[in-house]
Design an enzyme around this catalytic site. Structure first.
Site, PDB file in Angstrom:
ATOM      1  N   LYS A  42       0.867  -1.180   0.000  1.00  0.00           N
ATOM      2  CA  LYS A  42       0.000   0.000   0.000  1.00  0.00           C
ATOM      3  C   LYS A  42       0.898   1.222   0.000  1.00  0.00           C
ATOM      4  CE  LYS A  42      -4.427   1.115   0.204  1.00  0.00           C
ATOM      5  NZ  LYS A  42      -5.625   0.386  -0.252  1.00  0.00           N
TER       6      LYS A  42
ATOM      7  N   ASP B  28      -6.978   4.398  -4.615  1.00  0.00           N
ATOM      8  CA  ASP B  28      -7.640   4.267  -3.308  1.00  0.00           C
ATOM      9  C   ASP B  28      -8.245   5.641  -3.036  1.00  0.00           C
ATOM     10  OD1 ASP B  28      -7.907   2.361  -0.861  1.00  0.00           O
ATOM     11  OD2 ASP B  28      -7.237   4.199   0.076  1.00  0.00           O
TER      12      ASP B  28
HETATM   13  P1  NDP Z   1     -12.968   7.796  -2.667  1.00  0.00           P
HETATM   14  O1  NDP Z   1     -11.889   8.797  -2.517  1.00  0.00           O
HETATM   15  O2  NDP Z   1     -13.570   7.584  -4.004  1.00  0.00           O
HETATM   16  O3  NDP Z   1     -14.153   8.130  -1.645  1.00  0.00           O
HETATM   17  C1  NDP Z   1     -13.939   8.184  -0.272  1.00  0.00           C
HETATM   18  C2  NDP Z   1     -15.226   8.551   0.406  1.00  0.00           C
HETATM   19  O4  NDP Z   1     -15.063   8.417   1.820  1.00  0.00           O
HETATM   20  C3  NDP Z   1     -15.653   9.986   0.166  1.00  0.00           C
HETATM   21  O5  NDP Z   1     -17.041  10.052   0.243  1.00  0.00           O
HETATM   22  C4  NDP Z   1     -15.005  10.711   1.349  1.00  0.00           C
HETATM   23  O6  NDP Z   1     -15.619  11.928   1.702  1.00  0.00           O
HETATM   24  C5  NDP Z   1     -15.211   9.697   2.453  1.00  0.00           C
HETATM   25  N1  NDP Z   1     -14.178   9.862   3.468  1.00  0.00           N
HETATM   26  C6  NDP Z   1     -12.840   9.801   3.304  1.00  0.00           C
HETATM   27  N2  NDP Z   1     -12.215  10.024   4.464  1.00  0.00           N
HETATM   28  C7  NDP Z   1     -13.196  10.248   5.372  1.00  0.00           C
HETATM   29  C8  NDP Z   1     -13.191  10.539   6.749  1.00  0.00           C
HETATM   30  N3  NDP Z   1     -12.040  10.640   7.434  1.00  0.00           N
HETATM   31  N4  NDP Z   1     -14.392  10.670   7.370  1.00  0.00           N
HETATM   32  C9  NDP Z   1     -15.561  10.545   6.676  1.00  0.00           C
HETATM   33  N5  NDP Z   1     -15.619  10.289   5.360  1.00  0.00           N
HETATM   34  C10 NDP Z   1     -14.450  10.127   4.729  1.00  0.00           C
HETATM   35  O7  NDP Z   1     -12.368   6.438  -2.077  1.00  0.00           O
HETATM   36  P2  NDP Z   1     -12.848   4.947  -2.346  1.00  0.00           P
HETATM   37  O8  NDP Z   1     -14.313   4.903  -2.492  1.00  0.00           O
HETATM   38  O9  NDP Z   1     -11.986   4.363  -3.397  1.00  0.00           O
HETATM   39  O10 NDP Z   1     -12.399   4.232  -0.973  1.00  0.00           O
HETATM   40  C11 NDP Z   1     -13.290   4.135   0.150  1.00  0.00           C
HETATM   41  C12 NDP Z   1     -12.819   3.010   1.066  1.00  0.00           C
HETATM   42  O11 NDP Z   1     -12.789   1.772   0.324  1.00  0.00           O
HETATM   43  C13 NDP Z   1     -11.411   3.163   1.645  1.00  0.00           C
HETATM   44  O12 NDP Z   1     -11.365   2.568   2.925  1.00  0.00           O
HETATM   45  C14 NDP Z   1     -10.557   2.334   0.680  1.00  0.00           C
HETATM   46  O13 NDP Z   1      -9.335   1.901   1.280  1.00  0.00           O
HETATM   47  C15 NDP Z   1     -11.507   1.177   0.444  1.00  0.00           C
HETATM   48  N6  NDP Z   1     -11.220   0.394  -0.746  1.00  0.00           N
HETATM   49  C16 NDP Z   1     -11.202   0.982  -1.984  1.00  0.00           C
HETATM   50  C17 NDP Z   1     -10.945   0.223  -3.120  1.00  0.00           C
HETATM   51  C18 NDP Z   1     -11.051   0.790  -4.484  1.00  0.00           C
HETATM   52  O14 NDP Z   1     -11.012  -0.012  -5.444  1.00  0.00           O
HETATM   53  N7  NDP Z   1     -11.200   2.078  -4.679  1.00  0.00           N
HETATM   54  C19 NDP Z   1     -10.590  -1.207  -2.995  1.00  0.00           C
HETATM   55  C20 NDP Z   1     -10.751  -1.751  -1.668  1.00  0.00           C
HETATM   56  C21 NDP Z   1     -11.018  -0.953  -0.596  1.00  0.00           C
HETATM   57  P3  NDP Z   1     -14.956  13.332   1.257  1.00  0.00           P
HETATM   58  O15 NDP Z   1     -15.292  13.484  -0.187  1.00  0.00           O
HETATM   59  O16 NDP Z   1     -15.592  14.333   2.149  1.00  0.00           O
HETATM   60  O17 NDP Z   1     -13.480  13.200   1.510  1.00  0.00           O
END
Ligand code: NDP
Length: 451
Positions: A130, A170
């Site tokens: 990562k 991510d």
């Molecule tokens: P994105 O950047 O597309 O979206 C992240 C989302 O989570 C946004 O809505 C963001 O809100 C919110 N968020 C981020 N940090 C916080 C926080 N501290 N408190 C509240 N809300 C928060 O990321 P992904 O959708 O790709 O990833 C989301 C999760 O899924 C993560 O844990 C990632 O590790 C996991 N994941 C992702 C994969 C992928 O293929 N993308 C694969 C496997 C796991 P805001 O816009 O306000 O920041």
């Protein structure tokens, strides 16, 4: 007497804490795995003699570097970048890159540790890694993001490679950022290889990669419900997040006949009792990804929806819950509320969204609870398929990939059942995922001797 890791659980965790001071997320991730592995290892002398648990909880290497870039106003900005190469016992390191101000070495070590078991669970030959930076993409222009990505890759390129370490996206890193980083890698090395996944379709990306994590988490949920002769039709779902994983999870739930009533971001959550339909999901995708907007604007667009600033959505009554935003967003008290409200299943789209207290609450309540390392593995699985397509220099059809994703999620579910099945038909998916992932990596490590 020979030195082995035949210590008790508390002794082991004391050592982990001592060696990793100020790294609470990493310690939490190790503890969650160790809680299950200790029982499993009890009578497996070779694992103890070879200190497998001690070795598996020490990353192969952690690379930390400076990332300088110039903002639009001509100021020099300095960020920190990392790549954690956790374990390559079963394949090249593989795992995403996160750009978010909350990124620390601890967060990336926890994610790389989780990734190792997740990747093993998929059945594909991928190790765990990562990376990321404390760079905050919010409010930055596209040119600034491009300059940052190029500077980040100018150091990262020497640590990665198609057979060495293959990063993906991510939080904060989507197709656009992958494009900027791939372009810089190609410029520096003069090589066109499958060094990153999540690429655009024009230059070696795979169909359904953007959808795979969210869709996979819902396929896993459907597998869990099927063990109780149930399905998603008519189920009310609470989803957190509004990024890649959350919007695609919401989309698949809707396609399978469920009703999604919440989404969130770091500002709070929206509750739409009418249901978040495909049309509304499309609006959220465009608003959050392309316009970089806030989820609260949803309420101006769609009547009957309400915004709850600074709150998470777990108090909204539901049948199924999908935390899809970030780590530790669902605490013990939230877990108790979900159980009290009759929630029957939780499928984690995010990595480690439930804290240890919450995990214990779900396990004690015996609800269908899938940890991220099992439920969200669809994303990295399709990344693995992207690597295969790049090696073969061809692109598979969407239907083929959809079927492969479904089969992989069913396979992960089966592996969890193998080690997680308990009395009375209940499956402890956390235990099942931890043991199945651990066993595969541990057995490969045994084969290599002491390295
Ligand atoms: P994105 O950047 O597309 O979206 C992240 C989302 O989570 C946004 O809505 C963001 O809100 C919110 N968020 C981020 N940090 C916080 C926080 N501290 N408190 C509240 N809300 C928060 O990321 P992904 O959708 O790709 O990833 C989301 C999760 O899924 C993560 O844990 C990632 O590790 C996991 N994941 C992702 C994969 C992928 O293929 N993308 C694969 C496997 C796991 P805001 O816009 O306000 O920041």
């Amino acid at each position: 007497m020979a030195i082995t890791d035949h210590v008790d659980f508390n002794g082991f965790m004391e050592g982990v804490k001592r060696r990793n001071p100020y790294q609470p997320e990493f310690v939490q991730a190790v503890q969650e795995v160790a809680e299950d592995i200790f029982d499993f290892m009890e009578d497996k002398e070779e694992y103890h003699a070879q200190q497998i648990l001690r070795r598996i909880s020490e990353p192969d290497r952690v690379v930390s570097f400076r990332v300088c870039w110039e903002d639009d106003a001509g100021n020099i900005r300095v960020q920190r970048g990392w790549r954690v190469q956790n374990n390559n016992a079963i394949g090249p390191y593989k795992g995403g890159i996160r750009f978010h101000p909350s990124v620390t070495e601890s967060v990336l070590k926890f994610l790389a540790f989780e990734q190792t078991f997740k990747n093993a669970l998929t059945g594909l030959p991928m190790g765990g890694g990562k990376g990321g930076s404390n760079f905050n993409p919010k409010g930055k222009s596209v040119r600034e993001i491009m300059r940052f990505c190029q500077s980040f890759m100018t150091e990262l390129y020497r640590h990665i490679g198609a057979d060495v370490d293959v990063p993906a996206g991510d939080i904060g890193v989507g197709g656009r950022e992958i494009g900027f980083m791939f372009g810089q890698y190609k410029r520096i090395t003069n090589q066109f290889t499958g060094v990153l996944t999540g690429k655009g379709l024009e230059y070696g990306g795979s169909l359904i990669r953007p959808e795979a994590t969210g869709y996979g988490a819902v396929y896993f949920l459907a597998e869990m419900l099927a063990t109780r002769d149930d399905g998603l039709v008519g189920k009310t779902a609470v989803v957190s997040g509004s990024g890649n994983v959350a919007t695609h999870a919401a989309e698949k739930i809707t396609q399978l006949g469920g009703k999604v009533v919440t989404l969130s971001d770091s500002g709070g959550f929206i509750h739409d009792p009418d249901g978040i339909t495909q049309e509304k999901i499309d609006w959220v995708k465009a608003h959050k990804t392309h316009r970089r907007g806030r989820i609260q604007d949803y309420c101006e667009e769609f009547e009957n929806a309400s915004f709850h600033p600074g709150k998470t959505p777990w108090g909204v009554p539901c049948d199924v819950a999908l935390p899809c935003a970030t780590q530790n967003e669902l605490l013990g008290e939230d877990a108790r509320t979900l159980v009290a409200n009759g929630c029957m299943a939780v499928s984690e789209g995010a990595n480690m969204p439930t804290d240890l207290d919450g995990v214990h609450v779900f396990k004690a309540a015996r609800l269908l609870y899938a940890p991220g390392k099992a439920a969200n593995a669809g994303g990295v699985a399709v990344s693995g398929l992207e690597m295969s397509q790049n090696s073969e220099r061809r692109a598979w059809k969407e239907e083929e990939l959809q079927q492969m994703l479904k089969d992989i999620m069913a396979g992960i579910h089966e592996r969890c059942m193998t080690y997680g099945r308990q009395d009375g038909g209940y499956c402890d998916y956390v235990k099942g995922a931890n043991i199945a992932g651990f066993k595969k990596v541990a057995d490969a490590m045994l084969a290599f001797g002491v390295v």
